[in-house]
Scaffold this active site. Structure first.
Site, PDB file in Angstrom:
ATOM      1  N   GLU A 171      20.982  11.302 -41.851  1.00 23.14           N
ATOM      2  CA  GLU A 171      21.752  10.059 -41.792  1.00 23.14           C
ATOM      3  C   GLU A 171      22.381   9.662 -43.130  1.00 23.14           C
ATOM      4  O   GLU A 171      22.019   8.641 -43.725  1.00 23.14           O
ATOM      5  CB  GLU A 171      20.873   8.915 -41.273  1.00 23.14           C
ATOM      6  CG  GLU A 171      20.316   9.172 -39.882  1.00 23.14           C
ATOM      7  CD  GLU A 171      19.667   7.929 -39.260  1.00 23.14           C
ATOM      8  OE1 GLU A 171      19.599   6.887 -39.933  1.00 23.14           O
ATOM      9  OE2 GLU A 171      19.251   8.011 -38.095  1.00 23.14           O
ATOM     10  N   GLU A 371      16.687  12.634 -33.604  1.00 26.20           N
ATOM     11  CA  GLU A 371      15.881  11.414 -33.503  1.00 26.20           C
ATOM     12  C   GLU A 371      16.384  10.574 -32.349  1.00 26.20           C
ATOM     13  O   GLU A 371      17.595  10.437 -32.143  1.00 26.20           O
ATOM     14  CB  GLU A 371      15.993  10.528 -34.756  1.00 26.20           C
ATOM     15  CG  GLU A 371      15.226  11.001 -35.940  1.00 26.20           C
ATOM     16  CD  GLU A 371      15.413  10.072 -37.141  1.00 26.20           C
ATOM     17  OE1 GLU A 371      15.633   8.853 -36.963  1.00 26.20           O
ATOM     18  OE2 GLU A 371      15.355  10.596 -38.264  1.00 26.20           O
TER      19      GLU A 371
HETATM   20  C1  FCB Z   1      16.552   6.191 -38.481  1.00 27.40           C
HETATM   21  C2  FCB Z   1      15.830   6.865 -39.620  1.00 27.40           C
HETATM   22  C3  FCB Z   1      14.344   6.994 -39.415  1.00 27.40           C
HETATM   23  C4  FCB Z   1      13.774   5.762 -38.762  1.00 27.40           C
HETATM   24  C5  FCB Z   1      14.543   5.422 -37.523  1.00 27.40           C
HETATM   25  C6  FCB Z   1      13.998   4.245 -36.771  1.00 27.40           C
HETATM   26  O1  FCB Z   1      17.703   5.593 -38.953  1.00 27.40           O
HETATM   27  O2  FCB Z   1      16.358   8.158 -39.830  1.00 27.40           O
HETATM   28  O3  FCB Z   1      13.753   7.270 -40.654  1.00 27.40           O
HETATM   29  O4  FCB Z   1      13.740   4.728 -39.658  1.00 27.40           O
HETATM   30  O5  FCB Z   1      15.876   5.161 -37.850  1.00 27.40           O
END
Ligand code: FCB
Length: 475
Positions: A171, A371
């Site tokens: 990210e 994620e």
């Molecule tokens: C993302 C991050 C991770 C976590 C999630 C909820 O943006 O990559 O580390 O904080 O959100």
């Protein structure tokens, strides 16, 4: 165990089921084995930056408990585990020779994973820049890109014989725009031009790292992870459409276009004209940035609903005007959908939109959801944690993944965020995203009902139809 909504769903036979974490969020051991402070150690110690003044000093104490944590993963049947390396463990000064004690921790972890048949998936950078490099200018300084490539080479040389999947950055939007735009993340600086410089140097570091790793191991699966949003205008007015276009450029295309097409979006350059003239972009940079990748990682959590003109934006901190240089007046709204404990609207159809869009608009590339997950208020009752809302969230988003696959998107795997509760950045320990509950006083881990549900999904390689009590299995 059944899924809360809908019909049975089967995933492709080699679908990679995993869970993800990040170093600063779980490791603790902040001063052990030669680790030096990262920008998050400094930031979390700065009064008022993290809720409750909490830090990652101990976190889930994974630094001392990694072998038990790997056993937990094996119990869940995870096929892969995505974790990040702490740069300040491996290269404490951000430059120069490797710290073998730091590398040894990850060597042990990787060996443990492999011994349990779990594919290690390494993220090189999940936001913990060595403080020494921030002191020299951080990501707005061009030299940091070169430093990152050097660190990537060190880590890849040490672990590349056993780790095949490598993500450069997690990210970069958050690193650049939360770290240097609004400053709600480390290092807490606030300057729109610096945010855009940081974005560029992050991508440059990514490209250089990919080139170095590719040269060493041509068959490795190399990629980047971007957090993408579905974006909708509040109404169909031209002004709202323009707001949506602007935020799409600053949130999504600012990384997708340079990395996958070798160019910045023309409309973005126009939108930020008052902020930067892109003088920091040098000849040849975009060719490096667009070095071909083997995979694209996408993190998906929610949708942005945006409108114009000026007005009050409410809700999560990424809606702060200073995160959106040149488009500060865009207003962030909501659709009134149910939200998680982060106040993020639950919008699984947005995931299908994001996946189909990337597939349609960019050169073909295998995609992984690196994620996806949700925070809810979890309570231990009689030693158990029941989290049906999280199960429903996963279920809906996995159905979205399946819909995207049906539509032809080359989606190859899914990593739940997160394996266990952890340090949620500016929110400290107040937000729980884990499938495994962590009692931070005792460090006891309790698999929540979502963990048991996910284990069953992995075992079936799919979702069972609702109401069938699990009799009818997805094929
Ligand atoms: C993302 C991050 C991770 C976590 C999630 C909820 O943006 O990559 O580390 O904080 O959100």
């Amino acid at each position: 165990m059944t899924s809360p909504n809908g019909h049975g769903v089967a995933f492709p036979p080699d679908f990679l089921w995993g869970a993800a974490t990040a170093a600063y969020q779980i490791e603790g051991g902040a001063t052990e084995g030669g680790r030096t402070p990262s920008i998050w150690d400094t930031f979390s110690r700065t009064p008022g930056k993290v809720k409750g003044g909490e830090t990652g000093d101990v976190a889930c104490d994974h630094f001392h408990r990694s072998s038990d944590d790997v056993k937990l993963m094996a119990d869940l049947g995870l096929k892969s585990y995505r974790f990040s390396l702490a740069w300040p463990r491996i290269q404490p000064d951000g430059r120069g020779p490797a710290n073998e004690a730091g590398l040894d921790f990850y060597r042990r972890l990787v060996d443990d994973l492999l011994a349990h048949g779990i594919e290690p998936w390494v993220t090189l950078y999940h936001w913990d820049l060595p403080q020494a490099l921030e002191d020299e200018g951080g990501w707005p300084a061009r030299d940091t890109a070169g430093r990152f490539a050097e660190y990537a080479e060190i880590a890849h040389r040490a672990l590349g014989d056993r780790v095949r999947y490598w993500t450069t950055l997690n990210e970069p939007w958050c690193s650049a725009f939360l770290g240097y735009g609004s400053g709600v993340h480390a290092p807490g600086r606030s300057n729109g031009a610096d945010a855009l410089r940081a974005a560029h140097h992050l991508m440059l570091g990514h490209g250089l790292a990919v080139q170095a790793m590719r040269a060493a191991q041509p068959d490795h699966q190399l990629g980047i992870t971007v957090n993408l949003y579905a974006i909708s205008p509040e109404t169909d007015s031209p002004a709202d459409a323009d707001a949506a276009r602007r935020i799409d450029a600053l949130a999504n295309r600012v990384f997708l276009d340079p990395v996958l097409r070798g160019q910045y979006p023309a409309d973005l350059i126009e939108d930020v004209r008052e902020v930067t003239d892109f003088g920091h972009v040098r000849e040849g940079d975009l060719a490096i940035i667009s070095t071909p990748l083997s995979v694209l990682g996408i993190n998906y959590y929610s949708r942005y609903v945006v409108g114009a003109p000026d007005g009050e934006s409410t809700g999560p901190y990424w809606r702060a005007p200073s995160n959106w240089p040149g488009s500060e007046s865009v207003r962030f709204g909501s659709r009134g959908l149910p939200v998680t404990d982060m106040n993020w609207e639950i919008d699984a159809p947005g995931l299908v939109e994001v996946l189909e869009r990337v597939h349609r608009e960019y050169p073909a590339i295998p995609i992984y959801i690196t994620e996806n997950g949700s925070a809810f208020v979890d309570k231990v009752v009689d030693g158990q944690v029941d989290d049906p809302e999280r199960v429903a969230y996963f279920d809906a988003h996995l159905r979205a993944c399946s819909d995207a696959i049906e539509a032809g998107v080359p989606l190859r795997g899914y990593f739940a965020w997160s394996l266990m509760d952890n340090f949620e950045w500016a929110w400290g320990y107040s937000k729980r995203f884990g499938m495994v509950y962590v009692d931070y006083d005792s460090q006891v881990r309790i698999p929540k009902s979502s963990a048991k549900w996910y284990a069953e999904v992995i075992r079936r390689n799919g979702l069972s139809p609702s109401g069938s009590e699990g009799q009818e299995r997805a094929q």
